[in-house]
Design an enzyme around this catalytic site. Structure first.
Site: not given
Lengths: 535, 387
Positions: A86, A115, A151, A178-179, A262, A264, A266, A277, A311-312, A337, A340, A459
């Site tokens: 998931h 293009d 994950w 791909s990315s 991390h 990722e 963002y 925006s 922090h993870h 943040t 924004k 979890r």
């Protein structure tokens, strides 16, 4: 033409031929061989929606099992596979490709380019997603079942499993390739193909956020590729990168993974900021309050994202100095943040607002993403994180930022640009119904998970102690409301593609980027073959 | 808010005294250590600051949503960019963050200060149980889930009524004296686990090959519940932690009692310890094959079934089937060795903590069930293999 060489003649003829039709070839080969940014954007969006439904079905199976204590529906190992796949499917299959779909559709049109810079590579970076998705989902059907380690793929647990892990590793490699190709394409397009007068500081914010996101992707996807390659060699070729018995360290994987992980986060939220925006000024009929400060805030967030990965890992047992550094750095992200959020609200302030579906989703995003931001701030505080780490509080937190953050922005963007893309208006009544069902379902599903986490429910468990029953039941009900209301979204999109009221060229009064001001609705197959001049 | 608070506290009290009650708990559990108290205060402080900011900021937004709408005839102002306000909304949050970071820093340093402990317990995580080794008092034992499987497995039909502490109960709880600084040295035998007891303010990964530390000092006697916090394989949800904090006298009594029941150390110096295994069991008892089989089924259900399955089918490839396996149909010595030493690099841990008779029983069970033809193993064979 008659004086030209034969080769030139053929070329000229083909060119003229394409111009006569202004349209794509029909059938499967159109999609297989297309180099058109709009076609590729469409394919990305449909792919991501398919993956979203697949990942969503897994989530509903998870929630169904968690409706009551005890094991009723699935086995624990399969449950772990569900949570793992998931996560992978939603991150790499749904959210990221959806934003790439938006980038394909919008970046060329918003900067006045014909293009993308590398159209064939663009085709390739889309079609790579298909084998990757098949590997990920196919891993459910090999002996031992799909990856069941979460994950984050932490070793040594991941080393224990069977060939599904190798499939997952290969899938991650392909998705990463791909990315990276997509990012190179986006950066090159933005830096080289802007219309005359479209300076960097005149670009719509969506383009800015994608430019920054693309740099993040290029910086971190190879890091993830390195980490999973080390897993692969640990599994099959006798290395011990992550095995203490051979001189390695499982903690090193976490450091490398989160150095990717991390940024990722963002990568999944900055394009959402970009979409919001665009939408808020359009419906407030007022320019964005602080364009330059939005650009700087986005860049600051991107840079800070490289120095907060620890922090993870507050429960790993880093030294006090490490814990403190990562706590301070993480808290610091609240500043840009906040800038924004304040900017968006100042844009709304004294506007002349209307609340069509895109604006509803954008305002929903604003409120709920901020709640996710606040729970992020709570989790940034090391001691509090230690007591909440790997509980449902964390699950609630990142679903607030990724579902009511990233996903709500995607929904907002789809409703916003669908009239431009298809030439038809969607049904406003059904759109609003979809918004309210999503809003209510989402909050009923995820708000109670904060309470579960505070009460200590871990979890990734298929079964829980009795005192967690009530909130889990409520959460499951909410998840089903949220999940099934997305079928309504599917219906709305399909019926808009097939027909509906004619959308005006400038569908939204306050929208002022090039696709609204210079192009008809629906946009023709080829746009800006002659670059517009931006004043 | 006091009403909500009172409700939360009441709910917490209900949770502690009778966890069966329906529970809409919304708060961190009542702290039982000074560190957990600091965490509790930090969380509440930050929560209310966030709520305050949310009300102010989104109050403004919703007022704007209400007042500045086109349908009410609002004309859009065209202002944008204002350096003063932009500096204010950058600096003010920064100052608030510093105010939050200051007390948090103090707690981080306190949590890391494991110096001068009164006692140390080495905690080793296994898939899926805990081993506690009281380094000063010489007590060492395993602790695993005691909830019966039939309360958990409800695939075919609803199980029997669940215990009040369903999934949060163990055969051998951790026992610590109140008022003493207990240092935990946490590691793992296989994959990463997390030793997590929220009310003690401890959540620390156990990482194979490394020893990490954490500490707590419980103020008031009581039973504190926790679970493994890091996904560690299929039984991750089934390795709870139960900590009993007791008075110094009760602790001394418990230690003495526990020592008397200790099985022999796994690798004793030749004949230093006579097989004092489980005291209820007479080391010289002659076991019949049927007795071994009957006892083996019980030992199997408690120790092996989670991975290898009731029918010995396992979940390949991580958990190999025993039915028809080479080991269970091969030489006895190899299997005895496997049970005593485990298989490094896999989830198969050493089961040397079981008595000779239990090991012989369970080996016999696996070698004579599900069509296996390995034949029985006698306790004496296990005993001689230990040396």
């Amino acid at each position: 033409m008659s004086t030209a060489t034969h080769a030139h003649d053929t070329h000229g003829h083909d060119h003229a031929h394409a111009h006569d039709h202004h349209g794509p070839p029909a059938g499967f080969s159109r999609w297989m061989y297309t180099t058109n940014h709009k076609d590729i954007g469409t394919m990305y969006l449909w792919f991501s929606f398919a993956m979203f439904l697949m990942g969503g079905s897994m989530a509903l199976l998870i929630r169904a099992e968690l409706f009551q204590p005890g094991l009723q529906l699935v086995e624990p190992q399969f449950f772990n596979s569900l949570t793992t796949v998931h996560g992978l499917v939603m991150v790499f299959g749904a959210i990221m490709p959806a934003f790439v779909g938006f980038a394909n559709w919008l970046v060329p049109m918003q900067i006045g380019a014909a293009d993308m810079a590398f159209p064939r590579m663009n085709n390739w970076s889309f079609w790579l997603l298909i084998p990757a998705a098949l590997l990920l989902v196919g891993s459910f059907f090999v002996p031992g079942g799909a990856a069941a380690s979460g994950w984050t793929l932490y070793p040594p647990l991941i080393i224990q499993q069977g060939m599904s892990i190798d499939m997952t590793i290969l899938a991650v490699h392909i998705l990463g390739a791909s990315s990276i190709m997509g990012s190179i394409n986006i950066i090159t397009t933005i830096l080289n193909l802007r219309a005359p007068g479209m300076t960097l500081m005149k670009m719509p914010l969506f383009v800015w956020t994608w430019l920054i996101t693309a740099y993040l992707l290029i910086a971190v996807m190879p890091v993830l590729a390195g980490a999973v390659t080390m897993l692969l060699t640990d599994r099959h070729f006798g290395t011990s990168f992550f095995n203490a018995a051979g001189g390695g360290d499982p903690t090193m994987f976490m450091h490398i993974f989160w150095f990717f992980g991390h940024p990722e986060v963002y990568i999944m939220i900055l394009p959402a900021f970009g979409i919001v925006s665009q939408i808020i000024p359009a419906f407030a009929r007022k320019p964005l309050f602080g364009y330059a400060s939005m650009v700087y805030a986005t860049s600051s967030i991107a840079i800070l994202s490289f120095i907060v990965w620890g922090h993870h890992m507050f429960t790993v047992g880093m030294p006090a100095a490490g814990n403190l550094f990562f706590m301070y750095a993480t808290m610091l992200i609240a500043v840009p943040t906040g800038v924004k959020i304040f900017n968006w609200i100042a844009t709304m302030w004294k506007g002349s607002m209307t609340f069509e579906t895109p604006m509803l989703f954008a305002v929903g995003f604003l409120c709920l993403f901020t709640i996710g931001g606040f729970s992020g701030l709570v989790l940034a505080i090391t001691p509090v994180d230690i007591t909440l780490h790997n509980t449902y509080y964390v699950v609630a937190h990142f679903h607030y930022v990724l579902v009511s953050g990233a996903l709500f922005a995607i929904m907002a963007g789809i409703y916003f640009w669908l009239p431009k893309w298809t030439g038809h208006m969607y049904s406003e009544g059904l759109g609003k119904l979809h918004f309210w069902l999503s809003m209510i379902g989402f909050n009923v599903a995820f708000f109670p998970q904060h309470f579960l986490g505070l009460a200590g429910m871990p979890r990734r468990i298929p079964d829980y102690a009795l005192q967690f029953t009530e909130w889990n039941q409520i959460s499951t009900v909410g998840a089903f409301i949220f999940g099934f209301s997305q079928l309504l979204f599917l219906y709305i999109v399909i019926s808009t593609i097939r027909g509906g009221a004619k959308a005006p060229d400038r569908t939204w009064e306050g929208a002022d980027s090039l696709e609204w001001t210079h192009l008809p609705s629906p946009v023709p197959y080829h746009t800006f073959e002659t670059a517009p001049v931006v004043k | 808010m006091p009403v909500k608070l009172t409700r939360a506290v009441a709910a917490a009290a209900a949770f502690l005294s009778a966890p069966v009650l329906a529970d809409y708990h919304v708060d961190i559990l009542p702290p039982a250590t000074p560190i957990a108290q600091e965490i509790y205060n930090l969380h509440f402080g930050i929560l209310w600051v966030c709520v305050g900011i949310f009300i102010v900021v989104f109050g403004a937004m919703f007022w704007s949503v209400f007042a500045h709408r086109k349908s009410r005839g609002a004309q859009a102002a065209q202002f944008h960019e204002n350096t003063t306000i932009e500096i204010i909304w950058t600096v003010v949050p920064f100052v608030i963050l510093i105010a939050m970071a200051y007390p948090a820093t103090k707690t981080v340093l306190d949590m890391k200060d494991g110096s001068n402990p009164d006692m140390s317990i080495k905690v080793t995580a296994y898939q899926w149980k805990w081993e506690y080794d009281y380094l000063q008092d010489g007590v060492r034992y395993f602790s695993s889930l005691s909830t019966p499987r039939e309360q958990i497995e409800e695939h075919e039909k609803p199980g029997p009524k669940k215990n009040p502490n369903y999934l949060l109960e163990v055969d051998n709880p951790v026992v610590v004296p109140v008022g003493k600084k207990v240092r935990l040295l946490i590691t793992s035998n296989d994959v990463i686990h997390g030793w997590y007891v929220p009310q003690l303010g401890v959540n620390q990964y156990g990482i194979p090959g490394f020893v990490k530390d954490a500490w707590f000092k419980v103020d008031k006697p009581g039973r504190y519940l926790g679970q493994c916090s890091q996904i560690c394989g299929k039984e991750h949800g089934y390795m709870p932690i139960v900590v009993d904090a007791v008075s110094a006298e009760d602790y001394a009594k418990w230690i003495a009692d526990k020592k008397a029941k200790m099985p022999p150390p796994p690798a004793p110096v030749a004949d230093a310890t006579p097989a004092a295994a489980a005291p209820a069991e007479d080391p010289n008892k002659k076991w019949s094959v049927d007795e071994l089989k009957a006892n083996g089924a019980k030992v199997y259900a408690a120790n092996c079934q989670a991975c290898h399955g009731a029918e010995g089918k396992g979940t390949p490839p991580a958990f190999p089937p025993l039915a028809g396996s080479k080991v269970a149909n091969g030489p006895k010595g190899a299997q005895i060795d496997l049970e005593l030493k485990g298989k490094p690099g896999t989830a198969m841990a050493s089961f040397a903590q079981l008595s000779d008779a239990d090991l012989a029983s369970v080996i016999t069970h696996t070698r004579t069930s599900w069509g296996n033809k390995g034949g029985e193993v006698m306790p004496a064979e296990v005993k001689s293999a230990r040396k």
